[in-house]
Design a protein around this motif. Structure first.
Motif, mmCIF file in Angstrom:
data_model
loop_
_atom_site.group_PDB
_atom_site.id
_atom_site.type_symbol
_atom_site.label_atom_id
_atom_site.label_comp_id
_atom_site.label_asym_id
_atom_site.label_seq_id
_atom_site.Cartn_x
_atom_site.Cartn_y
_atom_site.Cartn_z
ATOM 1 N N SER A 243 0.843 -1.188 0.000
ATOM 2 C CA SER A 243 0.000 0.000 0.000
ATOM 3 C C SER A 243 0.878 1.238 0.000
ATOM 4 C CB SER A 243 -0.899 -0.006 1.239
ATOM 5 O OG SER A 243 -1.677 1.164 1.293
ATOM 6 N N GLY A 244 0.458 2.233 -0.742
ATOM 7 C CA GLY A 244 1.215 3.475 -0.771
ATOM 8 C C GLY A 244 1.208 4.180 0.567
ATOM 9 N N GLY A 250 -3.296 6.118 -0.718
ATOM 10 C CA GLY A 250 -4.527 5.991 -1.496
ATOM 11 C C GLY A 250 -4.365 5.084 -2.696
ATOM 12 N N TRP A 251 -3.124 4.717 -3.011
ATOM 13 C CA TRP A 251 -2.843 3.845 -4.146
ATOM 14 C C TRP A 251 -2.350 2.489 -3.642
ATOM 15 C CZ3 TRP A 251 -3.360 5.099 -9.403
ATOM 16 C CH2 TRP A 251 -3.757 6.422 -9.656
ATOM 17 N N GLY A 252 -2.609 1.463 -4.438
ATOM 18 C CA GLY A 252 -2.121 0.131 -4.144
ATOM 19 C C GLY A 252 -1.313 -0.384 -5.306
ATOM 20 N N LEU A 285 2.805 -4.975 -13.339
ATOM 21 C CA LEU A 285 2.559 -4.373 -12.041
ATOM 22 C C LEU A 285 1.207 -3.673 -12.127
ATOM 23 C CD1 LEU A 285 3.545 -3.495 -9.180
ATOM 24 C CD2 LEU A 285 4.506 -1.458 -10.282
ATOM 25 N N HIS A 286 0.278 -4.037 -11.240
ATOM 26 C CA HIS A 286 -1.032 -3.402 -11.204
ATOM 27 C C HIS A 286 -0.942 -2.167 -10.307
ATOM 28 C CE1 HIS A 286 -1.761 -7.563 -12.306
ATOM 29 N NE2 HIS A 286 -3.015 -7.275 -12.656
ATOM 30 N N VAL A 287 -1.398 -1.046 -10.802
ATOM 31 C CA VAL A 287 -1.410 0.210 -10.061
ATOM 32 C C VAL A 287 -2.864 0.673 -9.993
ATOM 33 C CG1 VAL A 287 -0.580 2.590 -9.985
ATOM 34 C CG2 VAL A 287 0.908 0.780 -10.875
#
Length: 865
Positions: A243-244, A250-252, A285-287
């Protein structure tokens, strides 16, 4: 082997202390080193991990237990095991899965109506505040049966298990967001979200991956499934996540393998999965913007409901600019966000490089909609080179990362090379490498993936141990190795075999951040934290019958279980509520009934429930399973199960000689006299405690409270004894007087501990020599005959230095060579009085000097003994 140098010993022990004891310690240490073939660096490494008795560790590590379904807790730097925590698997010591309260938690993990009693724990995570561990909650995932468990660090008990309703397996969990409001859990092996059959030929159309964003309430430590959702993703075999934090909050980020979407088929002549799933040069890589998607999930038009769970389809996520892909080295096994949240490191198992992504660059590409294309499912793909800060070659099989407090420094495990590499991810430069044994998987840094990494140590979680430990058969333990990273170069300090499953990943936290209970409020249901419906206090014990339902309200306290006899009919449904009435810390009781497969662990203040059907006839002892006191073996009772349809013939009673009334009265008087003498000892201790203001010292005050908890039960027992005596039942009066004695012994035991603790607080501080002298006094066997402040098998030594002219010299000579002084008139008188000669304990002169300093300290504080 060269002689152990005094200078080195002084450094090891501290200059002042080393200068005093280096002479004797040098000889002993040199001898040990020679016998065991140890080098000086071996001894230094040992000293770095050694905790003297009573000294606690700086860090606590929580390791997954792999196929055991449990968690393992140990300390750093000592690497001492502290606890196993029952999570997905019944654990008898803690009664986990055997009492009703824990069984209810375990059964939360049932899947599609089926009991699941094992798990494959993989990735633990600690709750965070502002990206830093706060020591409140611990979560762990189950790869085999996609579930998340929540453990309360107030008592290290599992409180909740939540089943993922759409995944069929998962690996990339669990990952807290920076304020613990959500937990990210990524699928592993793609499968249909529904529970129906779909042929493998429909893999691309019907099979899916995803990330579940669980809503978590950090105030109560519970996952809220109804407020959670899953992001639908392609069947790319999602793997680990992070997790960011900071600027990426707020981003994974979730990596993947098998973007080829290969499905194998050895049995029909196809190449195996390992060939087809690693054909591409890169995976994805999933963002994803989980925070935006969470808000979208609140609107029914943005979700599908599958198995009563909200799922956001890929097209909704894409339409709202919340899901993107970036190429990454093939077969990656982790993505790790740096303490600032700007940089992400991805390592591919089949690549020698580590790739460092820059979130600022990623955000710019997203803002400008600068894509290099889309995948087959319409997800935008960002340019890999434009997303990268850079790459650096580390070695073979790079896997996982832990960050350092030094800006830009990171540690990476190399699976194939069996090494840990230290490098700078900003300068893209390798700094140092350390060999480990063997085939390292995860790393555990000290808070090494938070916004506040501590450094100090890295733990290598090695998959193989091969020849490192004693052979215990073909199934070997795994090896956790502690590495000192406080210097310029890494230094491997110690091996630690772990014999419980495959400890896959571990997280470490400063011990100072953990504040667990030492006891519960009386009558607590520990799995809910609320008062238990079966709370039973002293005097409330009873057995209630309602038809075939029997309810027992029981208590446990040193050293009895009340009631001590429970008689039921065969076929009765029995419920036993048990409350541990102890207030003393660490006075746990256990409870089991022979042959009934029951067990409960009852910590002080806890109430637990055991339910069973009395389906077999007979006599079944029950007892306390924790050795809790000198009368532990007597802490027992009987469950008697009779068949109501049988007629039982009474056995002929044994004829026993009864005591005469005169004998009974003499026994009673003797018992009362012993109680009065014991009470006099208690009152002297109470006076000492009060005179020295015990209430000003919390540790002592807590012990005094525990002592009075026992003592205050005496008046009620005395009332019963007097009533029995008045009625002429002298035998019963003796029994109650014996109960008074038991309570007095317990009171005295705790009271004397309180006195000893108070003495240590208020006495003058011991010199280092006196400390060593007290140790020598104990280890040399002196305290076997001499008790300070009391005459025992030998004379009290308080004031012994003042009993003789040149007392120090006299006592020293006597310790060194007692046999040479047996004819001394004073010594001969002592031998005749105690009928015992002092043996030669072969003390060194240095030890004798230290004992003299200890005896001087005793004389300084003679009023306290």
């Amino acid at each position: 082997m060269k002689r152990f140098p005094s200078k080195f010993l002084s450094v090891l022990l501290g200059t002042a202390v080393g200068a005093t004891i280096a002479s004797s310690a040098t000889n002993e240490l040199s001898k040990v080193m020679k016998e065991r073939g140890l080098s000086e660096i071996d001894v230094v490494r040992a000293a770095k991990t050694y905790n003297p008795t009573g000294v606690k560790d700086k860090y606590v590590v929580f390791s997954s237990g792999g196929q055991s379904g449990q968690m393992i807790v140990y300390g750093v730097p000592s690497m001492r095991l502290l606890k196993y925590i029952g999570v997905f698997t019944p654990e008898p010591w803690q009664g986990y899965g055997f009492d009703e309260e824990s069984k209810k938690v375990l059964r939360q993990g049932n899947i599609r109506g089926r009991e699941i009693n094992w798990g494959d724990t993989h990735h633990p995570a600690l709750s965070e505040t502002d990206g830093k561990y706060d020591g409140k909650w611990l979560v762990i995932n189950d790869k085999a049966n996609p579930r998340i468990a929540v453990i309360d660090l107030a008592d290290f008990e599992t409180k909740q298990i939540v089943v993922n309703p759409v995944f069929k397996s998962e690996h990339g969990g669990s990952f807290f967001t920076q304020n613990s409001e959500h937990i990210l859990e990524a699928a592993q092996y793609a499968a249909p979200f529904d529970n129906n059959y779909h042929p493998i030929e429909e893999y691309k159309e019907a099979y899916r991956g995803g990330v579940t964003v669980w809503k978590f309430d950090p105030k109560i430590g519970r996952i809220k499934p109804k407020d959670s959702f899953t992001i639908e993703m392609p069947p790319y075999m999602q793997d680990l996540s992070d997790s960011g934090k900071g600027i990426s909050d707020g981003w994974g980020f979730t990596n993947s393998f098998n973007t080829e979407m290969y499905t194998g088929g050895i049995e029909i002549g196809m190449p195996p999965n390992e060939a087809g799933m690693s054909r591409n040069d890169t995976d994805f890589l999933h963002v994803y913007n989980w925070k935006k998607l969470y808000e979208l999930s609140k609107d029914a038009k943005n979700v599908k409901i599958i198995n009563d769970h909200k799922v956001i389809p890929m097209d909704i996520a894409v339409k709202n600019d919340a899901l993107f892909l970036i190429p990454e080295p093939k077969s990656p096994h982790g993505v790790d966000v740096d303490p600032t949240g700007q940089y992400l490191i991805v390592c591919g198992k089949l690549d020698t490089h580590a790739s460092v992504y820059d979130f600022k660059k990623i955000k710019k590409l997203i803002k400008n909609k600068e894509y290099v294309g889309k995948d087959p499912y319409g997800i935008p793909i960002l340019d890999m080179k434009k997303s990268l800060h850079g790459q650096v070659e580390l070695g073979l099989g790079p896997l996982h990362n832990q960050y350092s407090p030094v800006d830009g420094e990171v540690y990476t495990s190399l699976y194939v090379d069996s090494q840990v590499v230290k490098w700078n991810f900003k300068k893209l430069k390798v700094i140092d490498k350390e060999n480990v044994h063997y085939n390292i998987g995860h790393l555990a840094g000290m808070e090494g993936k938070t916004a506040d990494p501590q450094g100090d140590y890295i733990i290598a979680l090695n998959k193989l141990s091969i020849d490192r430990f004693q052979n215990v058969g073909p199934l070997h333990p795994q090896n956790h190795q502690l590495i000192d990273i406080s210097g310029k170069t890494m230094d491997l300090l110690v091996d630690m075999p772990l014999p419980l499953g495959e400890p896959h990943q571990a997280v470490a936290i400063r011990a100072s951040k953990l504040h667990p209970h030492v006891r519960y409020e009386m009558g607590t249901n520990t799995r809910t934290g609320e008062q238990h419906i079966g709370k039973t206090l002293a005097g409330e014990e009873r057995i209630e019958r309602d038809g075939k339902n029997v309810t027992v309200y029981a208590t446990l306290v040193r050293s009895h279980i009340n009631p001590e006899r429970i008689t039921v009919n065969k076929g009765d449904k029995v419920t036993i509520y048990m409350t541990n009435l102890e207030r003393a810390q660490d006075e746990t009781h256990g409870f089991t009934i022979d042959n009934y497969d029951l067990h409960s662990s009852l910590e002080p203040g806890k109430t637990a429930t055991l339910k069973f059907e009395a389906d077999i006839e007979g006599v079944f002892p029950y007892y306390c399973t924790e050795f809790c006191s000198a009368l532990h073996l007597e802490m027992m009772g009987y469950l008697l199960v009779k068949d109501p349809n049988k007629k039982y013939e009474s056995a002929q009673k044994l004829k026993m000689k009864s005591m005469t009334p005169e004998e009974l009265k003499a026994e009673y008087d003797k018992t009362v006299a012993v109680n009065n003498s014991t009470d006099a000892v208690i009152q002297s201790v109470v006076k000492f405690l009060k005179d020295n203001k015990y209430q000003e010292h919390k540790v002592v005050s807590d012990l005094v409270t525990d002592a009075f908890d026992q003592y205050n039960q005496i008046p009620e027992q005395k009332k019963k004894a007097n009533a029995a005596l008045k009625e002429g039942d002298v035998e019963k009066a003796i029994l109650f007087e014996n109960m008074i004695w038991q309570l007095m012994v317990k009171t005295a035991d705790v009271g004397i501990r309180a006195k000893d603790a108070l003495v240590r607080v208020i006495a003058t501080k011991q010199s280092s020599s006196a400390v060593r002298g007290e140790t020598a006094f104990a280890e040399g066997g002196c305290n076997g005959c001499h008790v300070i402040g009391k005459v025992s098998s030998g004379p009290d030594l308080t004031g012994v230095l003042m009993r003789h002219e040149n007392g120090v010299d006299w006592v020293s000579r006597f310790i060194l060579s007692p046999e040479s002084m047996y004819k001394d008139p004073y010594v001969k008188a002592m031998i005749d009085y105690f009928n015992l000669k002092m043996p030669n304990q072969h003390m060194s002169e240095e030890e004798v000097d230290d004992i003299i300093e200890y005896l001087k300290w005793v004389d300084e504080n003679a009023n306290l003994f």
